[in-house]
Design a protein around this motif. Sequence first.
Motif, PDB file in Angstrom:
ATOM      1  N   VAL A 139      -2.053  -1.810   4.876  1.00 29.93           N
ATOM      2  CA  VAL A 139      -2.443  -0.756   5.811  1.00 29.93           C
ATOM      3  C   VAL A 139      -3.297   0.293   5.109  1.00 29.93           C
ATOM      4  CG1 VAL A 139      -1.569   1.102   7.274  1.00 29.93           C
ATOM      5  CG2 VAL A 139      -0.444  -1.124   7.293  1.00 29.93           C
ATOM      6  N   LEU A 140      -2.899   0.679   3.908  1.00 31.53           N
ATOM      7  CA  LEU A 140      -3.656   1.706   3.188  1.00 31.53           C
ATOM      8  C   LEU A 140      -5.030   1.195   2.790  1.00 31.53           C
ATOM      9  CD1 LEU A 140      -0.888   3.335   0.965  1.00 31.53           C
ATOM     10  CD2 LEU A 140      -1.900   4.209   3.075  1.00 31.53           C
ATOM     11  N   GLY A 143       5.895   4.461  12.580  1.00 26.36           N
ATOM     12  CA  GLY A 143       6.450   3.229  13.139  1.00 26.36           C
ATOM     13  C   GLY A 143       5.418   2.321  13.790  1.00 26.36           C
ATOM     14  N   ILE A 144       4.173   2.790  13.973  1.00 25.71           N
ATOM     15  CA  ILE A 144       3.154   1.908  14.567  1.00 25.71           C
ATOM     16  C   ILE A 144       2.850   0.780  13.595  1.00 25.71           C
ATOM     17  CG2 ILE A 144       0.761   1.742  15.362  1.00 25.71           C
ATOM     18  CD1 ILE A 144       0.918   4.608  16.243  1.00 25.71           C
ATOM     19  N   MET A 145       2.724   1.111  12.328  1.00 27.44           N
ATOM     20  CA  MET A 145       2.298   0.121  11.350  1.00 27.44           C
ATOM     21  C   MET A 145       3.454  -0.475  10.550  1.00 27.44           C
ATOM     22  SD  MET A 145      -0.655  -0.903  11.441  1.00 27.44           S
ATOM     23  CE  MET A 145      -2.305  -0.573  11.999  1.00 27.44           C
ATOM     24  N   ILE A 146       4.518   0.303  10.328  1.00 29.53           N
ATOM     25  CA  ILE A 146       5.616  -0.226   9.524  1.00 29.53           C
ATOM     26  C   ILE A 146       6.662  -0.846  10.444  1.00 29.53           C
ATOM     27  CG2 ILE A 146       7.404   0.327   7.843  1.00 29.53           C
ATOM     28  CD1 ILE A 146       4.509   0.596   6.806  1.00 29.53           C
ATOM     29  N   ILE A 187       4.151  -4.408   0.388  1.00 29.76           N
ATOM     30  CA  ILE A 187       3.008  -5.277   0.674  1.00 29.76           C
ATOM     31  C   ILE A 187       2.311  -4.821   1.951  1.00 29.76           C
ATOM     32  CG2 ILE A 187       2.368  -7.618   1.362  1.00 29.76           C
ATOM     33  CD1 ILE A 187       4.656  -8.577  -0.547  1.00 29.76           C
ATOM     34  N   ILE A 188       3.106  -4.568   2.989  1.00 30.94           N
ATOM     35  CA  ILE A 188       2.520  -4.134   4.256  1.00 30.94           C
ATOM     36  C   ILE A 188       1.829  -2.788   4.091  1.00 30.94           C
ATOM     37  CG2 ILE A 188       3.119  -3.344   6.581  1.00 30.94           C
ATOM     38  CD1 ILE A 188       5.234  -5.617   6.600  1.00 30.94           C
ATOM     39  N   LEU A 189       2.488  -1.882   3.371  1.00 35.13           N
ATOM     40  CA  LEU A 189       1.898  -0.560   3.137  1.00 35.13           C
ATOM     41  C   LEU A 189       0.569  -0.690   2.404  1.00 35.13           C
ATOM     42  CD1 LEU A 189       2.711   2.425   3.601  1.00 35.13           C
ATOM     43  CD2 LEU A 189       3.449   2.460   1.223  1.00 35.13           C
ATOM     44  N   ALA A 190       0.538  -1.565   1.394  1.00 33.64           N
ATOM     45  CA  ALA A 190      -0.700  -1.760   0.638  1.00 33.64           C
ATOM     46  C   ALA A 190      -1.806  -2.253   1.568  1.00 33.64           C
ATOM     47  CB  ALA A 190      -0.468  -2.758  -0.493  1.00 33.64           C
TER      48      ALA A 190
END
Lengths: 285, 308
Positions: B292-293, A123-126, B287-290
Amino acid sequence: MKIAHDVRSVRRRRIGRAVTHLILLGFVLLAAFPVILVFMNAFKARRAIFSAPLALPTRETFSLVGFETVFSRSNFPIYYLNSVTVVVVAIGFVVFFGAMAAWALSEYTFKGNRFMSIYLAIGIMIPIRIGTVSILRLMVALGLVNTLWSLIFVYTAQGLALTIFILSQFMAQVPRDLKDAARVDGASEYRIFGIVLPVVRPALATVAVFTMIPIWNDLWFPLILAPSGRTKTVILGAQEFLGQFVSDWNSVLAALSLAIIPVLALYLVFSRQLIVGLTKGALKQ
Amino acid sequence: MTVTGNRFRSYIAVFLLPATAIYTMFLIYPLLGSLGLSLQETVGQGGQTQFVGFANFRRLLTNENWAPGFWNALGNNVYFFVIHSLVQNPIGLLLASLLTAGKLRGQNSYRTALFMPTMLSVVIVGFIWQLILSPIWGVAEGFLGALGLENWFKPWLGLRESALTALSLISVWQFYGIPMMLFYTGLIGIPDELIESAYVDGASGWKIFWRLKFPLILPVLGIVTVLTFVGNFNAFDLIYTTQGTLAGPDFSTDILGTYFFRVFFGHQLQLGNPTMGATVATMMFLIILAGVLTYMFAWRRRVETYEM
């Protein structure tokens, strides 16, 4: 020769310092100007707002008509109460439950510790907004739509991730002796947690301030989960009021001032804590 | 004396339970639920859904009723992010390096004042700037007039070609404090001896900054960028407040957050659609996951090798 060089470098450093102050003052002005402009004009009569927007209110131009409209045409006192309730309860949950979980993760080695640490850090990043469609369905199923509880639960879930992450690091630094002495005395693990909690009090305060601001400022979830008249927060109430009274400049400026003042006051009181927390938290990464 | 051993210790479960329960129920479960809903379609009146595989995604990305809106919002969102990166980071870096240059009087007061806009609600910030830029009030026009540039003034928020840029800059005005604080932290973390020895060697302040300090705080740029990325692709409040649900003029300020809101709840021109809403949310998630990764693997590894 040497002296001439020194004089020149001293002068250069002095000019450099003056330029530094000048640039910083310029940015401070840019940061503060919009807010000051709103405050100044909130206390002026309509004519003066337009004829001299940059002037301070004088005896002739002073007027509270905007505030009168805001208080007679909307329920700002209720909005304040709602916002404060949500923030206080959510912060209480975040800090206490977060501290418990952080303690478990930082103090005990157990199977699944690493998994739980990662799981709770997602939950920090998402951002939780991504789950809005399901959150609304869930709240409908639980009968929590248009209650402050819906907001409290969502904000608690959202705040826990970063809180647990930061507090685990602080708790890992608590001296062993303290905990071991208590264990030798036969204290239960719950008791030891109670002993450690006051030791990390500064970290708890930092986390609390950290979590508070986004909750107070949020528009998305109040708009979706609790838009009813009884459950509006200050930001949603202000947003709707501003939309309705767009052409009533006195009221718009007064409502903006009312929405800014609590956050500004909190910020000025806690800015040291907040900034120390921000710098520490960042260093850890 | 660390407590170890494999026997079940109930207190660990007790400590973890409340946080894990709330977090799972109100964050993880809805996230997974939304991802799941993106693979379904509403059938009939009762709101029942049936599994349709990736049909929603195909529709969102290619159907003539959906795709133009989605790609427009995505493109605008990328632009929003690019403006942030190009303007916000240099300002943050400049202010942080000024704050840490030598022993500056009033350092803490400057820091507090400069970080203030970041604390305000996006809704309030949006409204204030809307007032300032409004041709009716004329504050911005007056300023330009004082500089002899009154012809430059335009109702930027109302014009198709400038509205998104204006909104990006308003958002930068609010959030430059975050890169500033993070760069500031990085800069005060550099050991004094390192800088002093460079001065003794006769290096200029400019040279010390670019050759010594900047490489050392480069990892901060990665954190700042990923935070900005997540924030930008999740933004909503500013556009909704100043431009309304339809993200006008003519959808020129529509970003994924406002597009998601419209698809989910509907608007003047269209009924709401929860499963398509979930599909848009899932795209935002990917998109956000991409982002962050990418940060976690590519950027971190590159910076680490660079440091060696």
